[in-house]
Write a protein that holds these residues in place. Structure first.
Motif, PDB file in Angstrom:
ATOM      1  N   PHE A 137       0.845  -1.190   0.000  1.00 19.79           N
ATOM      2  CA  PHE A 137       0.000   0.000   0.000  1.00 19.79           C
ATOM      3  C   PHE A 137       0.882   1.242   0.000  1.00 19.79           C
ATOM      4  CE2 PHE A 137      -2.210   3.299   2.552  1.00 19.79           C
ATOM      5  CZ  PHE A 137      -3.243   3.566   1.665  1.00 19.79           C
ATOM      6  N   PHE A 138       0.561   2.174  -0.884  1.00 23.41           N
ATOM      7  CA  PHE A 138       1.300   3.425  -0.975  1.00 23.41           C
ATOM      8  C   PHE A 138       0.350   4.568  -0.635  1.00 23.41           C
ATOM      9  CE2 PHE A 138       3.572   0.381  -3.488  1.00 23.41           C
ATOM     10  CZ  PHE A 138       4.897   0.627  -3.153  1.00 23.41           C
ATOM     11  N   PRO A 139       0.494   5.161   0.574  1.00 23.98           N
ATOM     12  CA  PRO A 139      -0.446   6.194   1.017  1.00 23.98           C
ATOM     13  C   PRO A 139      -0.338   7.493   0.237  1.00 23.98           C
ATOM     14  CG  PRO A 139       1.319   5.909   2.612  1.00 23.98           C
ATOM     15  CD  PRO A 139       1.484   4.831   1.587  1.00 23.98           C
ATOM     16  N   LYS A 140       0.778   7.702  -0.450  1.00 23.05           N
ATOM     17  CA  LYS A 140       0.929   8.856  -1.333  1.00 23.05           C
ATOM     18  C   LYS A 140       1.238   8.344  -2.721  1.00 23.05           C
ATOM     19  CE  LYS A 140       2.714  11.941   2.220  1.00 23.05           C
ATOM     20  NZ  LYS A 140       3.864  12.742   2.670  1.00 23.05           N
ATOM     21  N   PHE A 141       0.537   8.886  -3.712  1.00 25.45           N
ATOM     22  CA  PHE A 141       0.763   8.446  -5.090  1.00 25.45           C
ATOM     23  C   PHE A 141       0.510   9.599  -6.041  1.00 25.45           C
ATOM     24  CE2 PHE A 141      -0.141   6.004  -9.008  1.00 25.45           C
ATOM     25  CZ  PHE A 141       1.033   5.278  -9.050  1.00 25.45           C
ATOM     26  N   SER A 142       0.898   9.406  -7.282  1.00 22.18           N
ATOM     27  CA  SER A 142       0.812  10.432  -8.318  1.00 22.18           C
ATOM     28  C   SER A 142      -0.610  10.974  -8.464  1.00 22.18           C
ATOM     29  CB  SER A 142       1.275   9.838  -9.651  1.00 22.18           C
ATOM     30  OG  SER A 142       1.006  10.707 -10.707  1.00 22.18           O
ATOM     31  N   SER A 143      -0.720  12.233  -8.845  1.00 20.50           N
ATOM     32  CA  SER A 143      -2.035  12.852  -9.059  1.00 20.50           C
ATOM     33  C   SER A 143      -2.499  12.708 -10.503  1.00 20.50           C
ATOM     34  CB  SER A 143      -1.983  14.334  -8.670  1.00 20.50           C
ATOM     35  OG  SER A 143      -0.981  14.993  -9.416  1.00 20.50           O
ATOM     36  N   GLU A 144      -1.854  11.840 -11.278  1.00 21.05           N
ATOM     37  CA  GLU A 144      -2.267  11.620 -12.669  1.00 21.05           C
ATOM     38  C   GLU A 144      -3.694  11.085 -12.722  1.00 21.05           C
ATOM     39  OE1 GLU A 144       0.209   9.781 -15.533  1.00 21.05           O
ATOM     40  OE2 GLU A 144       2.052  10.254 -14.452  1.00 21.05           O
ATOM     41  N   ASN A 145      -4.309  11.234 -13.904  1.00 21.05           N
ATOM     42  CA  ASN A 145      -5.706  10.814 -14.044  1.00 21.05           C
ATOM     43  C   ASN A 145      -5.915   9.951 -15.285  1.00 21.05           C
ATOM     44  OD1 ASN A 145      -8.343  10.701 -13.176  1.00 21.05           O
ATOM     45  ND2 ASN A 145      -8.962  12.477 -14.364  1.00 21.05           N
ATOM     46  N   SER A 146      -4.863   9.288 -15.762  1.00 21.40           N
ATOM     47  CA  SER A 146      -5.009   8.445 -16.944  1.00 21.40           C
ATOM     48  C   SER A 146      -5.396   7.033 -16.527  1.00 21.40           C
ATOM     49  CB  SER A 146      -3.710   8.432 -17.750  1.00 21.40           C
ATOM     50  OG  SER A 146      -2.642   8.039 -16.929  1.00 21.40           O
ATOM     51  N   ASN A 147      -5.860   6.228 -17.496  1.00 16.55           N
ATOM     52  CA  ASN A 147      -6.319   4.871 -17.184  1.00 16.55           C
ATOM     53  C   ASN A 147      -5.192   3.977 -16.679  1.00 16.55           C
ATOM     54  OD1 ASN A 147      -8.974   5.384 -17.789  1.00 16.55           O
ATOM     55  ND2 ASN A 147      -8.759   4.812 -19.941  1.00 16.55           N
ATOM     56  N   TYR A 148      -3.972   4.178 -17.202  1.00 16.74           N
ATOM     57  CA  TYR A 148      -2.816   3.392 -16.782  1.00 16.74           C
ATOM     58  C   TYR A 148      -1.646   4.319 -16.516  1.00 16.74           C
ATOM     59  CZ  TYR A 148      -5.298  -0.779 -18.299  1.00 16.74           C
ATOM     60  OH  TYR A 148      -6.221  -1.780 -18.428  1.00 16.74           O
ATOM     61  N   VAL A 149      -0.888   4.006 -15.471  1.00 13.44           N
ATOM     62  CA  VAL A 149       0.285   4.795 -15.100  1.00 13.44           C
ATOM     63  C   VAL A 149       1.488   3.861 -15.029  1.00 13.44           C
ATOM     64  CG1 VAL A 149       1.338   6.202 -13.291  1.00 13.44           C
ATOM     65  CG2 VAL A 149      -1.081   6.459 -13.782  1.00 13.44           C
ATOM     66  N   ASN A 150       2.593   4.242 -15.673  1.00 14.21           N
ATOM     67  CA  ASN A 150       3.817   3.448 -15.624  1.00 14.21           C
ATOM     68  C   ASN A 150       4.561   3.724 -14.324  1.00 14.21           C
ATOM     69  OD1 ASN A 150       3.547   2.272 -18.222  1.00 14.21           O
ATOM     70  ND2 ASN A 150       4.224   4.182 -19.133  1.00 14.21           N
ATOM     71  N   ILE A 151       5.020   2.661 -13.679  1.00 19.46           N
ATOM     72  CA  ILE A 151       5.780   2.802 -12.435  1.00 19.46           C
ATOM     73  C   ILE A 151       7.052   1.963 -12.508  1.00 19.46           C
ATOM     74  CG2 ILE A 151       3.750   3.213 -10.993  1.00 19.46           C
ATOM     75  CD1 ILE A 151       4.211   0.245  -9.965  1.00 19.46           C
ATOM     76  N   LYS A 152       7.970   2.262 -11.599  1.00 18.47           N
ATOM     77  CA  LYS A 152       9.155   1.438 -11.405  1.00 18.47           C
ATOM     78  C   LYS A 152       9.186   1.062  -9.924  1.00 18.47           C
ATOM     79  CE  LYS A 152      12.839   2.704 -13.530  1.00 18.47           C
ATOM     80  NZ  LYS A 152      14.031   3.529 -13.856  1.00 18.47           N
ATOM     81  N   LEU A 153       8.993  -0.218  -9.626  1.00 17.88           N
ATOM     82  CA  LEU A 153       9.036  -0.706  -8.249  1.00 17.88           C
ATOM     83  C   LEU A 153      10.485  -0.909  -7.856  1.00 17.88           C
ATOM     84  CD1 LEU A 153       7.361  -1.851  -5.792  1.00 17.88           C
ATOM     85  CD2 LEU A 153       7.759  -4.086  -6.806  1.00 17.88           C
ATOM     86  N   GLN A 154      10.886  -0.343  -6.697  1.00 17.81           N
ATOM     87  CA  GLN A 154      12.258  -0.453  -6.221  1.00 17.81           C
ATOM     88  C   GLN A 154      12.264  -1.123  -4.845  1.00 17.81           C
ATOM     89  OE1 GLN A 154      14.601   3.251  -7.762  1.00 17.81           O
ATOM     90  NE2 GLN A 154      12.640   3.985  -6.983  1.00 17.81           N
TER      91      GLN A 154
END
Length: 195
Positions: A137-154
């Motif tokens: 769970f990530f309590p803070k995340f991007s404010s983007e509003n697109s259907n899919y968002v690219n991420i890099k898990l570290q």
């Protein structure tokens, strides 16, 4: 002279065998952690915690596999989205309920229920050849509003840090309810007489 050659050959074979064993042990002992993201169970959604400082929050479903003979300690996990890094923090309850404004044949909105009982408490030790399968769970995340968002898990470990790329989908109840169409009387009257 033949005796000297035989002794030299035995010494060469012994030395090469020792070298092969050392290389094999070094291969087994190195930190080898792999991370796989199940993109079908990754969502970002409007914050469910009213005190959160961000617009959105996210859940990532991940499988971590320790392929070495030694335990691996994970001390930090984050996702990078665009230029920003967001840190993992466990959700305080056993489940998350994310309501939607979309209704499914009734008065209650469609709700996404996420079981968070399998969350990691950091630092977390994965035993030799062990596996962790759960949600982050990530309590803070991007404010983007697109259907899919690219991420890099570290994933940061005591032996070696790993990164993997994935996509997070926006929680959209219409995706699950759009397959059902309700045909009203207006539609029937308008199409009367047509095959």
């Amino acid at each position: 002279m033949i005796f000297n050659i035989i002794i030299a050959l035995i010494g060469c074979i012994t030395g090469c065998t020792g070298l092969i064993i050392s290389i094999y042990r070094a291969f087994l002992e190195r930190g080898k952690l792999t991370a796989n993201v199940n993109e079908d169970h990754c969502w970002y959604f409007p914050k469910v915690d009213e005190y959160a400082a961000s617009v959105n929050q996210a859940v990532v479903s991940v499988l971590l596999i320790n392929r070495s003979i030694y335990p691996v300690t994970i001390y930090k996990i984050s996702v990078q989205c665009g230029k920003f890094d967001y840190s993992y923090n466990p959700y305080p309850d056993d489940s998350i309920s994310v309501p939607s404004s979309t209704y499914f044949l009734g008065d209650s909105p469609v709700t996404l229920h996420i079981n968070t009982q399998s969350q990691i408490d950091l630092p977390y030790v994965i035993p030799p050849f062990g596996v962790y399968d759960g949600v982050l769970f990530f309590p803070k995340f991007s404010s983007e509003n697109s259907n899919y968002v690219n991420i890099k898990l570290q994933v940061y470990t005591s032996r070696k840090n790993i990164k993997t790329k994935a996509q997070i989908q926006k929680w959209n109840a219409e995706k699950y309810t759009s397959k059902i169409k309700i045909v009203g009387s207006e539609y029937k009257d308008h199409n009367q007489g047509q095959p």
